[in-house]
Scaffold this active site. Structure first.
Site, PDB file in Angstrom:
ATOM      1  N   ASN A   1       0.856  -1.189   0.000  1.00 47.03           N
ATOM      2  CA  ASN A   1       0.000   0.000   0.000  1.00 47.03           C
ATOM      3  C   ASN A   1       0.897   1.246   0.000  1.00 47.03           C
ATOM      4  O   ASN A   1       1.734   1.424   0.896  1.00 47.03           O
ATOM      5  CB  ASN A   1      -0.888  -0.049   1.253  1.00 47.03           C
ATOM      6  CG  ASN A   1      -1.803   1.144   1.358  1.00 47.03           C
ATOM      7  OD1 ASN A   1      -1.373   2.276   1.153  1.00 47.03           O
ATOM      8  ND2 ASN A   1      -3.052   0.917   1.701  1.00 47.03           N
TER       9      ASN A   1
ATOM     10  N   HIS B   1       1.018   6.241   1.871  1.00 43.94           N
ATOM     11  CA  HIS B   1       1.775   7.204   2.673  1.00 43.94           C
ATOM     12  C   HIS B   1       2.955   7.827   1.944  1.00 43.94           C
ATOM     13  O   HIS B   1       3.539   8.798   2.441  1.00 43.94           O
ATOM     14  CB  HIS B   1       2.121   6.592   4.027  1.00 43.94           C
ATOM     15  CG  HIS B   1       0.867   6.312   4.793  1.00 43.94           C
ATOM     16  ND1 HIS B   1      -0.021   7.313   5.135  1.00 43.94           N
ATOM     17  CD2 HIS B   1       0.278   5.150   5.175  1.00 43.94           C
ATOM     18  CE1 HIS B   1      -1.075   6.780   5.734  1.00 43.94           C
ATOM     19  NE2 HIS B   1      -0.926   5.474   5.765  1.00 43.94           N
TER      20      HIS B   1
ATOM     21  N   HIS C   1      -5.578   3.619  -1.538  1.00 45.14           N
ATOM     22  CA  HIS C   1      -6.904   3.984  -1.019  1.00 45.14           C
ATOM     23  C   HIS C   1      -7.234   5.392  -1.504  1.00 45.14           C
ATOM     24  O   HIS C   1      -6.594   6.358  -1.106  1.00 45.14           O
ATOM     25  CB  HIS C   1      -6.840   3.933   0.513  1.00 45.14           C
ATOM     26  CG  HIS C   1      -8.158   4.143   1.191  1.00 45.14           C
ATOM     27  ND1 HIS C   1      -8.332   3.968   2.539  1.00 45.14           N
ATOM     28  CD2 HIS C   1      -9.375   4.522   0.718  1.00 45.14           C
ATOM     29  CE1 HIS C   1      -9.590   4.234   2.870  1.00 45.14           C
ATOM     30  NE2 HIS C   1     -10.236   4.569   1.786  1.00 45.14           N
TER      31      HIS C   1
ATOM     32  N   ARG D   1      -9.373   8.055  -0.865  1.00 43.34           N
ATOM     33  CA  ARG D   1     -10.335   8.470   0.168  1.00 43.34           C
ATOM     34  C   ARG D   1     -11.216   9.585  -0.366  1.00 43.34           C
ATOM     35  O   ARG D   1     -10.810  10.360  -1.231  1.00 43.34           O
ATOM     36  CB  ARG D   1      -9.604   8.946   1.424  1.00 43.34           C
ATOM     37  CG  ARG D   1      -8.877   7.832   2.166  1.00 43.34           C
ATOM     38  CD  ARG D   1      -8.323   8.346   3.485  1.00 43.34           C
ATOM     39  NE  ARG D   1      -9.371   8.515   4.454  1.00 43.34           N
ATOM     40  CZ  ARG D   1      -9.611   7.685   5.482  1.00 43.34           C
ATOM     41  NH1 ARG D   1      -8.860   6.622   5.679  1.00 43.34           N
ATOM     42  NH2 ARG D   1     -10.594   7.925   6.312  1.00 43.34           N
TER      43      ARG D   1
ATOM     44  N   ARG E   1      -7.110  12.829   1.028  1.00 41.86           N
ATOM     45  CA  ARG E   1      -6.041  13.322   1.906  1.00 41.86           C
ATOM     46  C   ARG E   1      -4.654  12.844   1.474  1.00 41.86           C
ATOM     47  O   ARG E   1      -3.660  13.437   1.820  1.00 41.86           O
ATOM     48  CB  ARG E   1      -6.307  12.946   3.360  1.00 41.86           C
ATOM     49  CG  ARG E   1      -6.222  11.464   3.632  1.00 41.86           C
ATOM     50  CD  ARG E   1      -6.276  11.171   5.108  1.00 41.86           C
ATOM     51  NE  ARG E   1      -7.588  11.413   5.675  1.00 41.86           N
ATOM     52  CZ  ARG E   1      -8.003  10.829   6.813  1.00 41.86           C
ATOM     53  NH1 ARG E   1      -7.200  10.033   7.485  1.00 41.86           N
ATOM     54  NH2 ARG E   1      -9.219  11.057   7.268  1.00 41.86           N
TER      55      ARG E   1
ATOM     56  N   GLU F   1      -8.601   0.464  -2.823  1.00 45.44           N
ATOM     57  CA  GLU F   1      -9.434   0.504  -1.607  1.00 45.44           C
ATOM     58  C   GLU F   1     -10.337   1.717  -1.704  1.00 45.44           C
ATOM     59  O   GLU F   1      -9.877   2.811  -2.038  1.00 45.44           O
ATOM     60  CB  GLU F   1      -8.566   0.653  -0.365  1.00 45.44           C
ATOM     61  CG  GLU F   1      -7.719  -0.546  -0.062  1.00 45.44           C
ATOM     62  CD  GLU F   1      -6.809  -0.290   1.131  1.00 45.44           C
ATOM     63  OE1 GLU F   1      -6.855   0.802   1.725  1.00 45.44           O
ATOM     64  OE2 GLU F   1      -6.029  -1.187   1.444  1.00 45.44           O
TER      65      GLU F   1
ATOM     66  N   THR G   1      -8.117   3.637   8.619  1.00 48.03           N
ATOM     67  CA  THR G   1      -9.352   2.838   8.651  1.00 48.03           C
ATOM     68  C   THR G   1      -9.425   2.088   9.984  1.00 48.03           C
ATOM     69  O   THR G   1      -8.694   1.136  10.207  1.00 48.03           O
ATOM     70  CB  THR G   1      -9.371   1.851   7.466  1.00 48.03           C
ATOM     71  OG1 THR G   1      -8.964   2.558   6.302  1.00 48.03           O
ATOM     72  CG2 THR G   1     -10.754   1.281   7.253  1.00 48.03           C
TER      73      THR G   1
ATOM     74  N   GLU H   1     -11.025  -9.341   3.427  1.00 49.43           N
ATOM     75  CA  GLU H   1      -9.736  -8.986   4.018  1.00 49.43           C
ATOM     76  C   GLU H   1      -9.986  -8.789   5.506  1.00 49.43           C
ATOM     77  O   GLU H   1     -10.799  -7.943   5.897  1.00 49.43           O
ATOM     78  CB  GLU H   1      -9.176  -7.709   3.375  1.00 49.43           C
ATOM     79  CG  GLU H   1      -7.842  -7.315   4.004  1.00 49.43           C
ATOM     80  CD  GLU H   1      -7.136  -6.175   3.279  1.00 49.43           C
ATOM     81  OE1 GLU H   1      -7.322  -6.010   2.052  1.00 49.43           O
ATOM     82  OE2 GLU H   1      -6.399  -5.438   3.960  1.00 49.43           O
TER      83      GLU H   1
ATOM     84  N   HIS I   1      -3.538  -4.450   7.829  1.00 53.20           N
ATOM     85  CA  HIS I   1      -3.627  -3.250   8.666  1.00 53.20           C
ATOM     86  C   HIS I   1      -2.731  -3.376   9.896  1.00 53.20           C
ATOM     87  O   HIS I   1      -2.855  -4.325  10.659  1.00 53.20           O
ATOM     88  CB  HIS I   1      -5.060  -2.919   9.116  1.00 53.20           C
ATOM     89  CG  HIS I   1      -5.223  -1.434   9.299  1.00 53.20           C
ATOM     90  ND1 HIS I   1      -4.722  -0.770  10.386  1.00 53.20           N
ATOM     91  CD2 HIS I   1      -5.747  -0.477   8.495  1.00 53.20           C
ATOM     92  CE1 HIS I   1      -4.971   0.520  10.267  1.00 53.20           C
ATOM     93  NE2 HIS I   1      -5.581   0.728   9.116  1.00 53.20           N
TER      94      HIS I   1
HETATM   95  N1  PXP Z   1      -5.825  -3.020   4.218  1.00 51.14           N
HETATM   96  C1  PXP Z   1      -6.789  -2.074   4.215  1.00 51.14           C
HETATM   97  C2  PXP Z   1      -8.169  -2.457   3.772  1.00 51.14           C
HETATM   98  C3  PXP Z   1      -6.497  -0.742   4.581  1.00 51.14           C
HETATM   99  O1  PXP Z   1      -7.487   0.194   4.584  1.00 51.14           O
HETATM  100  C4  PXP Z   1      -5.169  -0.410   4.915  1.00 51.14           C
HETATM  101  C5  PXP Z   1      -4.821   1.012   5.235  1.00 51.14           C
HETATM  102  O2  PXP Z   1      -5.113   1.831   4.159  1.00 51.14           O
HETATM  103  C6  PXP Z   1      -4.199  -1.420   4.886  1.00 51.14           C
HETATM  104  C7  PXP Z   1      -4.558  -2.724   4.558  1.00 51.14           C
HETATM  105  C8  PXP Z   1      -2.762  -1.154   5.197  1.00 51.14           C
HETATM  106  O3  PXP Z   1      -2.598  -0.770   6.531  1.00 51.14           O
HETATM  107  P1  PXP Z   1      -1.189  -0.257   7.025  1.00 51.14           P
HETATM  108  O4  PXP Z   1      -0.883   1.014   6.307  1.00 51.14           O
HETATM  109  O5  PXP Z   1      -1.390  -0.088   8.496  1.00 51.14           O
HETATM  110  O6  PXP Z   1      -0.179  -1.337   6.697  1.00 51.14           O
END
Ligand code: PXP
Length: 241
Positions: A6, A9, A42, A44, A48, A69, A100, A150, A189
């Site tokens: 992901n 960030h 994601h 959003r 953001r 996402e 999330t 998930e 997550h």
């Molecule tokens: N899975 C989903 C569905 C999420 O919303 C997120 C965060 O956007 C992640 C995984 C990844 O989480 P993290 O950034 O904490 O690894």
């Protein structure tokens, strides 16, 4: 076991200064070089971090594929049906949250989610529902006919280490229930190099989505080695069982 990296960030770092670097698409290409099996982002509602133009670049330029996402809104469903990423993961979204915070309450919105899943499936998209490891939510996911879930591992990641075994057992039970019901099971997550092992060792879990900790590790190691490191730890844990 697959790793979805992901890259939200990388976009956060760009957006906090309103500049045009770093480019999350370029970071995604480095993640692929490091062994990412696919890229997760994601979009959003408040934009953001990831912007619409990032999703367009990811959709057309990846060597692997995009897992988008998104919240279950008409706007996001229209974006997904237009761009047709290979996968969509439906997530709950609250404006004020830092990230999330919990899974979708599937049981409370069966009709709305069934309709969203149908619309996405008609566009050839594989739909996943981001849910807590809760038996009722899994039953509801089966009821609406989603092919994939998930499991939200945020709670596991947040509790003290001495509570990990308990949380892993909850996630394991959820994974077994879902898999027996014919769902494909992913998780994600809050996973880091220190806590990913126990989740990667759950045999039913096919894919992990990991973002924040990999981007943070990339500040020390660089993006490719940070992805390679995570994947190696995941794969070792998966093989040891
Ligand atoms: N899975 C989903 C569905 C999420 O919303 C997120 C965060 O956007 C992640 C995984 C990844 O989480 P993290 O950034 O904490 O690894």
């Amino acid at each position: 076991m697959k790793l979805g990296v992901n890259i939200d960030h990388a976009a956060t770092l760009r957006q906090v200064r309103g500049v045009d670097y770093p480019d999350p698409f370029e970071i995604a290409l480095l993640a692929e070089k490091g062994g990412a099996d696919y890229i997760t982002a994601h979009l959003r509602e408040d934009r953001r971090h990831i912007q619409d133009r990032d999703i367009e670049a990811l959709r057309s330029g990846l060597t692997t594929y995009l897992n988008l996402e998104m919240a279950v809104t008409d706007e996001m469903l229209a974006v997904a049906c237009r761009l047709r990423p290979r996968d969509v993961c439906l997530v709950p979204e609250k404006r004020q949250e830092l990230t999330t915070e919990g899974g979708l309450n599937v049981a409370a919105q069966i009709e709305r989610l069934r309709d969203a899943c149908r619309r996405l499936a008609e566009s050839g998209i594989r739909v996943s529902l981001f849910i807590d490891p809760d038996p009722l939510q899994i039953e509801a996911a089966v009821e609406i006919g989603a092919p994939v879930i998930e499991i939200h591992t945020g709670h596991y990641a947040n509790v003290p280490r001495d509570k990990h075994t308990e949380q892993v057992a909850i996630i394991q039970r959820a994974a077994t229930q879902a898999s027996k019901a014919g769902l494909l099971v992913n998780a994600g997550h809050g996973l880091t190099i220190d806590n990913v092992g126990a989740i990667a060792a759950i045999p039913e879990i096919m894919e992990l989505n990991i973002g924040h900790s990999i981007i943070a590790r990339a500040l020390y190691l660089g993006m490719e080695p940070a992805v390679r490191e995570m994947k190696t730890i995941m794969q070792r844990a998966a093989i040891q069982l």
